[in-house]
Structures are given as C-alpha cells and as structure tokens.
Scaffold this motif. Structure first.
Motif, PDB file in Angstrom:
ATOM      1  N   TRP A  36       0.838  -1.208   0.000  1.00 10.46           N
ATOM      2  CA  TRP A  36       0.000   0.000   0.000  1.00 10.46           C
ATOM      3  C   TRP A  36       0.869   1.253   0.000  1.00 10.46           C
ATOM      4  N   LEU A  37       1.890   1.277   0.861  1.00 10.35           N
ATOM      5  CA  LEU A  37       2.792   2.427   0.943  1.00 10.35           C
ATOM      6  C   LEU A  37       3.615   2.590  -0.332  1.00 10.35           C
ATOM      7  N   ARG A  38       4.077   1.482  -0.874  1.00 14.79           N
ATOM      8  CA  ARG A  38       4.907   1.552  -2.081  1.00 14.79           C
ATOM      9  C   ARG A  38       4.115   2.092  -3.266  1.00 14.79           C
ATOM     10  N   MET A  39       2.869   1.629  -3.425  1.00 16.76           N
ATOM     11  CA  MET A  39       2.062   2.083  -4.547  1.00 16.76           C
ATOM     12  C   MET A  39       1.705   3.558  -4.399  1.00 16.76           C
ATOM     13  N   ALA A  40       1.586   4.031  -3.168  1.00 18.57           N
ATOM     14  CA  ALA A  40       1.363   5.469  -2.955  1.00 18.57           C
ATOM     15  C   ALA A  40       2.630   6.247  -3.282  1.00 18.57           C
ATOM     16  N   ARG A  41       3.780   5.717  -2.878  1.00 20.63           N
ATOM     17  CA  ARG A  41       5.048   6.408  -3.129  1.00 20.63           C
ATOM     18  C   ARG A  41       5.344   6.508  -4.612  1.00 20.63           C
ATOM     19  N   THR A  42       4.990   5.489  -5.375  1.00 16.24           N
ATOM     20  CA  THR A  42       5.273   5.478  -6.811  1.00 16.24           C
ATOM     21  C   THR A  42       4.148   6.107  -7.630  1.00 16.24           C
ATOM     22  N   GLY A  43       3.078   6.559  -6.973  1.00 18.97           N
ATOM     23  CA  GLY A  43       1.998   7.238  -7.674  1.00 18.97           C
ATOM     24  C   GLY A  43       0.995   6.338  -8.353  1.00 18.97           C
ATOM     25  N   ASN A  44       0.996   5.042  -8.037  1.00 21.10           N
ATOM     26  CA  ASN A  44       0.054   4.095  -8.658  1.00 21.10           C
ATOM     27  C   ASN A  44      -1.235   3.997  -7.849  1.00 21.10           C
ATOM     28  N   LEU A  45      -1.908   5.114  -7.663  1.00 16.91           N
ATOM     29  CA  LEU A  45      -3.080   5.136  -6.798  1.00 16.91           C
ATOM     30  C   LEU A  45      -4.281   4.433  -7.420  1.00 16.91           C
ATOM     31  N   ARG A  46      -4.436   4.574  -8.736  1.00 15.27           N
ATOM     32  CA  ARG A  46      -5.569   3.890  -9.383  1.00 15.27           C
ATOM     33  C   ARG A  46      -5.377   2.380  -9.346  1.00 15.27           C
ATOM     34  N   TRP A  47      -4.157   1.950  -9.627  1.00 13.12           N
ATOM     35  CA  TRP A  47      -3.889   0.516  -9.551  1.00 13.12           C
ATOM     36  C   TRP A  47      -4.064   0.015  -8.117  1.00 13.12           C
ATOM     37  N   ARG A  48      -3.643   0.837  -7.167  1.00 13.30           N
ATOM     38  CA  ARG A  48      -3.790   0.441  -5.769  1.00 13.30           C
ATOM     39  C   ARG A  48      -5.265   0.243  -5.421  1.00 13.30           C
ATOM     40  N   ALA A  49      -6.092   1.161  -5.854  1.00 15.21           N
ATOM     41  CA  ALA A  49      -7.526   1.038  -5.586  1.00 15.21           C
ATOM     42  C   ALA A  49      -8.094  -0.238  -6.200  1.00 15.21           C
ATOM     43  N   ALA A  50      -7.600  -0.595  -7.376  1.00 19.94           N
ATOM     44  CA  ALA A  50      -8.128  -1.779  -8.065  1.00 19.94           C
ATOM     45  C   ALA A  50      -7.674  -3.074  -7.409  1.00 19.94           C
ATOM     46  N   VAL A  51      -6.379  -3.168  -7.094  1.00 20.86           N
ATOM     47  CA  VAL A  51      -5.860  -4.444  -6.598  1.00 20.86           C
ATOM     48  C   VAL A  51      -6.238  -4.690  -5.139  1.00 20.86           C
ATOM     49  N   PHE A  52      -6.472  -3.629  -4.371  1.00 21.25           N
ATOM     50  CA  PHE A  52      -6.756  -3.853  -2.953  1.00 21.25           C
ATOM     51  C   PHE A  52      -8.208  -4.225  -2.680  1.00 21.25           C
ATOM     52  N   VAL A  53      -9.079  -4.136  -3.664  1.00 24.51           N
ATOM     53  CA  VAL A  53     -10.442  -4.652  -3.467  1.00 24.51           C
ATOM     54  C   VAL A  53     -10.406  -6.170  -3.293  1.00 24.51           C
ATOM     55  N   PRO A  54      -9.828  -6.930  -4.234  1.00 24.91           N
ATOM     56  CA  PRO A  54      -9.760  -8.382  -4.000  1.00 24.91           C
ATOM     57  C   PRO A  54      -8.790  -8.755  -2.880  1.00 24.91           C
ATOM     58  N   LEU A  55      -7.677  -8.023  -2.751  1.00 20.88           N
ATOM     59  CA  LEU A  55      -6.707  -8.364  -1.709  1.00 20.88           C
ATOM     60  C   LEU A  55      -7.304  -8.213  -0.315  1.00 20.88           C
ATOM     61  N   SER A  56      -8.097  -7.173  -0.112  1.00 21.02           N
ATOM     62  CA  SER A  56      -8.716  -6.985   1.206  1.00 21.02           C
ATOM     63  C   SER A  56      -9.724  -8.085   1.507  1.00 21.02           C
ATOM     64  N   CYS A  57     -10.432  -8.529   0.481  1.00 21.31           N
ATOM     65  CA  CYS A  57     -11.389  -9.626   0.686  1.00 21.31           C
ATOM     66  C   CYS A  57     -10.669 -10.927   1.045  1.00 21.31           C
ATOM     67  N   LEU A  58      -9.556 -11.197   0.357  1.00 21.89           N
ATOM     68  CA  LEU A  58      -8.779 -12.404   0.667  1.00 21.89           C
ATOM     69  C   LEU A  58      -8.202 -12.324   2.076  1.00 21.89           C
ATOM     70  N   LEU A  59      -7.751 -11.145   2.467  1.00 20.23           N
ATOM     71  CA  LEU A  59      -7.208 -10.981   3.807  1.00 20.23           C
ATOM     72  C   LEU A  59      -8.298 -11.176   4.853  1.00 20.23           C
ATOM     73  N   TRP A  60      -9.490 -10.639   4.630  1.00 18.68           N
ATOM     74  CA  TRP A  60     -10.612 -10.852   5.548  1.00 18.68           C
ATOM     75  C   TRP A  60     -10.931 -12.338   5.656  1.00 18.68           C
ATOM     76  N   LEU A  61     -10.888 -13.028   4.516  1.00 19.88           N
ATOM     77  CA  LEU A  61     -11.177 -14.456   4.521  1.00 19.88           C
ATOM     78  C   LEU A  61     -10.159 -15.215   5.356  1.00 19.88           C
ATOM     79  N   CYS A  62      -8.907 -14.765   5.330  1.00 18.37           N
ATOM     80  CA  CYS A  62      -7.864 -15.383   6.152  1.00 18.37           C
ATOM     81  C   CYS A  62      -8.188 -15.205   7.625  1.00 18.37           C
ATOM     82  N   HIS A  63      -8.401 -13.985   8.050  1.00 16.63           N
ATOM     83  CA  HIS A  63      -8.877 -13.703   9.408  1.00 16.63           C
ATOM     84  C   HIS A  63      -9.308 -12.245   9.471  1.00 16.63           C
TER      85      HIS A  63
END
Length: 570
Positions: free
Chosen positions: A153-180
C-alpha cells in the motif's frame, strides 16, 4: 545517514533475505510446531479432508464450509495436504508466518523511512509474539499478510500508482478478511493513518490546492482513499447475521490484563528471559523520545497511536473468541519500534552500533526460541508415543493436566489429544464447538458434557472462574459407555479408586501419563459431588449447563430430521 547513497549492511536486500529466512529457524526441527492451539486445528483439518473417507467422523463432528472471516490455513490445507501430507503442509504454512511478519515489518520500515533504520531490528523478535505461541494460526497468518500488504500500500502510494492500488486492494482486502478478520481490520487502521498523513502533507505543500494542514479534510480524504478496503464489511455483515452464529462480545476495559499483555508480548518459556527482552524493546522505545539523534516518524507514529486506541477499546472476547485484545499487543509494539528513525546528521558509527545491538537481540531471541521449541517437541514425542496403542476410529476421551496458577511456561499439551484425531481418526474431546466461529462443531451426543473443549483440561482442585473439572470428578463422571479409551496426559495427582474398570495399556516412561482401555463390564465408581470436592455453586451451574447442552442437542437432532424429511420429499 539517510542522505548517504551507500546502503549499509542492515539495509541491503541480502540482509533482509537473511533476516526473513532466519525467522524460520525455530520451527525447522519440530515435526509439529509446538504452539498451544495448533494440534486442535490439525484435528479439524483431518475431518475437513477425510470426513468422507472415514464415515464415522460424520457421526461425531459436523463440518460445513461457510463464508467466515477465519479460514486462512483451512483453505491453504486443501491443495497442499494432498501433495505433501497434512502434517508437512501444516508445518510449511506455520513456518512461513514469522517469515511474512519479519518481511512485512522491514518492508514497511523501508517504505516509510527510505532506508531501514538500525532500530527496526529490535522489532523482529515480535514475530514470535505471545499470540503466535498461543497457536492463533489464522490470526497470525493474516497479520503477517496484513503487514506485507501495508508495505505494498505504501509503495504504490510512493510510486503514484493510486488507481492501480484502488483496483488491486479490493480483491486483496477480501482475501485478507477471509484469512482472518483481524488482519483486515489492522490493515484498515494502518492504511487510514498513513493515508491521513499523506493527504495532510499534500495539502500542506499546496499539491491539492490551498495551503495549511486542514486535518479534518485530510481525515475525510483518507476515508475516501481507504474505500477499496471496505468491501469485506458486507462479508462481515453476512457472516455475523447467520441464523446459527453464536459467540458473545464481552469483557471491556480489563486494565490489569491489558497491562499484562504488553509485558507478556514475548512470553514463551523463561519468565526472566522474556520479561528482560521486553525491557530491551521498551528501552529502545524510550530512547526514541530521549535521544536527540533519533526520533519517530509521523506516519508510523500515528499508526501506532491508532493501534493503541484500538487496543484499549477492544474487549477480551469478540464474537466468542477470547484474548482478542492480547493479539494486538505485539504488533502495536512492533509498529512503534519501526517508527523510530535517525535524524539528519546521525553518524554511521552510532547507527552501526544500534544495528549490531539489534541484530544480536534478534539472534539471541531466535536462539532461545529454537531451544524452547526443541524442548517442547521432545515433550510432544514422549506423549504421542501412546498413539500406536489407539486403534483407528477409537472413541477416545483425554484429560490433560493443568494448574490454577497460569504458570508462565504453558505446557503446549492442552490440545495435543487432537493428534489422535489427526493420525488415528479417533474421537477426541478437545475440539472447539462454536457455530459460526469454526467450520466444525461436535455433535457426539453420547458424550454429553464431555464432548468438546475445554473438557479435556483437568486440574487437581477446582480453579476459580474456570470451567475446568478436577481430575477426580472427571474420572468419576465421564460417560464410560460413550468411550473406549481414556488418555491421561501429565495429569495432576488423582485417587486411583476412580480408575476402577480402566485397564492401563501404555505408560509414559518415567512420567505420569497413561492410556487406559475401558472395561465396559465394570461399573464406574460411585461418588457424590461433595465427595469429589465440587463446590455447591458449581454443581448448580453445571446442571444448568447440562440442560442448555441437552436443549441444543435436541434442536440439532430436530434440524437433522427436518433435513432428512425434506430430502425424502424431494
């Protein structure tokens, strides 16, 4: 130091790789990672994988897949166990958890500070914090992943990839919730606090129009920036609104225990060693305030402050899961440690000394944990020598000795009987049975009040505020017709009169553990509750609990009959 182009040894990729790999060392030797709850989870994994191969498991346990925020290792076992076996798969997964935690901490430090500060090395031993020692594997896995995802999350903000960050963290957050669920929640706290600082700095520097900090606007914009992490809220609502979901949320603001958890964040075997290690970490945190050559990052300082607020507000029990606040303590402290960074003008010599001390501290803790785990593994081997005497599919009841003093060194044997379920497909009474919190619930009605955790834990006398039974009471009152074998694992002293009708078939060499076969032709010894030393208030409470269990069993039986009737109609 930060202005220098040359990377110092503790900032290189080779060092990071070595530190991550070293985190696995304590777990290399034991065949079963000796952490408290893990054997119990392994029993559940066996039912999960082989319930159709061994049909009697259906008679004892109800296992149904459902969408819950507690499935990390359970899902990983599905593809891995058929390839390499259940026990190697569990070991491989658990072995990666400290590695992920160390990698996440160093990655976050690198992203926030630009270089890894020498003081960050003092945070690495917290990868083996008390929650990991307790065997909360889905939680610990989710926290390791949350730290790594926060680094991303921090790296994508530092490199300016905010749109990509918004896209990839939707499924990633769901997978993380599924983990615990906990890992997803902590990621949200970390991401929000870092985004709040980023938005504040952008506005301060005039990049968003206007000048001035405007913390309220930064708060609002940070919330918008974290929207990609919000989808699991719907999953949470769906999970907790299920008709069969149980589990209370209780015990807020237990200040004594909250203070204890931050002292016990590295609790393992030796009290003096673990407390002294925590003293070293707190000395480093204090140095961050007092030493003019180092200070705290606003990004991670605010993250640590937010986590502290969550830790204070969080109750001890959430949705029926105990020690909820305790789980936060090591990670709160770790974030605070990696928030420390050198100020401009710090000399290499000063930083190198801190790095050498941090590395020595990490190595010393790893060495101590490796020795401790080897000793626990020997305990496991000595007790599990009884299992070849247990037939496949046996009905086994186990009683594991415990004490009322909550000794610093936990035995790690509390759920060891579940290895009989994992290796011998035998019934064991140590499985958790809480609808909605686990995929498995016990439904062996013949076992009555001896069907599931914590009936396997016994003590010499009745412990205050605990449901554990005294050993004599357990031996005298368990339903003998429901079981074939009794396994006493390092029990407290008991009256041999209550083992009448129990034939010993295995003894631990030089120990007190024994495996009995039940002779059903011999009646159990008679004794009143008063003779067994049970307080009258407990007798009444146990009667109420038995009544509740019987009502639940009748409802479960009625539900199964209704399902069978519907299947026949169709």
């Amino acid at each position: 130091m930060q202005g220098e182009d040359r990377l110092h040894w503790w900032q290189t990729r080779w060092f990071v790789l070595a530190a991550v790999l070293a985190a696995a060392i304590p777990l290399l030797w034991p065949a079963i990672p000796p952490i408290v709850d893990l054997p119990g989870h392994m029993g559940r994994y066996r039912v999960q994988l082989d319930r159709d191969t061994f049909p009697w498991l259906h008679d004892w346990y109800r296992f149904e897949w459902s969408l819950i925020g507690n499935l990390g290792v359970d899902l990983l076992i599905e593809p891995l166990a058929p390839l390499i076996g259940l026990e190697p798969a569990v070991k491989l997964i658990v072995l990666t958890i400290p590695m992920l935690t160390v990698a996440g901490l160093l990655w976050i430090a690198r992203e926030v500070h630009g270089r890894i500060p020498a003081t960050a090395l003092f945070a690495l031993p917290l990868a083996y914090g008390y929650p990991f020692q307790f065997g909360f594997v889905n939680f610990a896995l989710s926290m390791g992943l949350a730290l790594c995802l926060f680094g991303l999350w921090l790296r994508m903000a530092r490199t300016g990839n905010l749109r990509w960050r918004a896209a990839v963290f939707v499924p990633l957050s769901c997978l993380l919730w599924l983990c615990h669920t906990f890992g997803w929640g902590v990621l949200g706290v970390l991401a929000f606090s870092s985004e709040m600082i980023r938005q504040h700095d952008l506005r301060r520097d005039g990049q968003l129009g206007g000048r001035g900090g405007h913390w309220l606007q930064s708060w609002f914009r940070a919330g918008l920036g974290c929207v990609p992490l919000a989808l699991p809220m719907l999953l949470m609502i769906a999970w907790r609104s299920g008709a069969d979901v149980t589990g209370q949320t209780a015990d807020f603001f237990y200040w004594r225990t909250k203070i204890a958890w931050v002292v016990m964040a590295l609790r393992d075997r030796w009290l003096w060693w673990d407390v002294a290690s925590m003293a070293v970490i707190y000395l480093v945190l204090f140095k961050g305030f007092r030493d003019p050559r180092i200070g705290y990052s606003r990004h991670l300082g605010l993250s640590a402050l937010f986590m502290l607020v969550v830790y204070i507000v969080l109750p001890r029990i959430v949705f029926g899961s105990a020690y909820a606040d305790m789980r936060m303590a090591p990670f709160l402290i770790a974030i605070a440690v990696i928030a420390i960074r050198p100020k401009p003008g710090t000399t290499f010599r000063h930083a190198a000394i801190l790095a050498a001390l941090g590395l020595s501290f990490y190595a010393a803790r790893l060495t101590g944990t490796t020795i401790s785990y080897a000793m626990f593994a020997q305990d496991y081997d000595e007790e599990l020598a009884a299992l070849p005497q247990v037939p496949i599919g046996a009905r086994l009841i186990s009683f594991v000795g415990h004490n009322c003093t909550n000794a610093w060194r936990m035995s790690r044997l509390e759920h060891l009987p579940a290895i009989a379920l994992e290796r011998r497909m035998a019934y064991t009474d140590d499985q958790w049975s809480m609808a909605g919190a686990q995929l498995l619930t016990a439904r062996y009605t013949d076992a009555g009040g001896y069907a599931h955790d914590p009936t396997q834990i016994v003590t010499e006398v009745k412990c205050a505020r605990e449901w554990w039974r005294p050993i004599n009471y357990a031996l005298a009152r368990f339903p003998r017709d429901a079981f074939d074998y009794v396994w006493l694992v390092r029990p407290p002293a008991y009256n041999p009169r209550f083992t009448r009708g129990l034939t010993p078939i295995w003894h631990a060499p030089g120990g007190t553990s024994v495996l009995f076969e039940i002779d059903h032709s011999v009646a159990a010894p008679e004794a009143t509750d008063e003779e067994l030393g049970v307080p009258k208030w407990l007798i009444r409470a146990m009667a109420r609990r038995r009544a509740r269990l019987e009502r639940a069993e009748r409802l479960d039986r009625r539900e199964r009959l209704e399902r069978l009737r519907e299947e026949q109609e169709h």
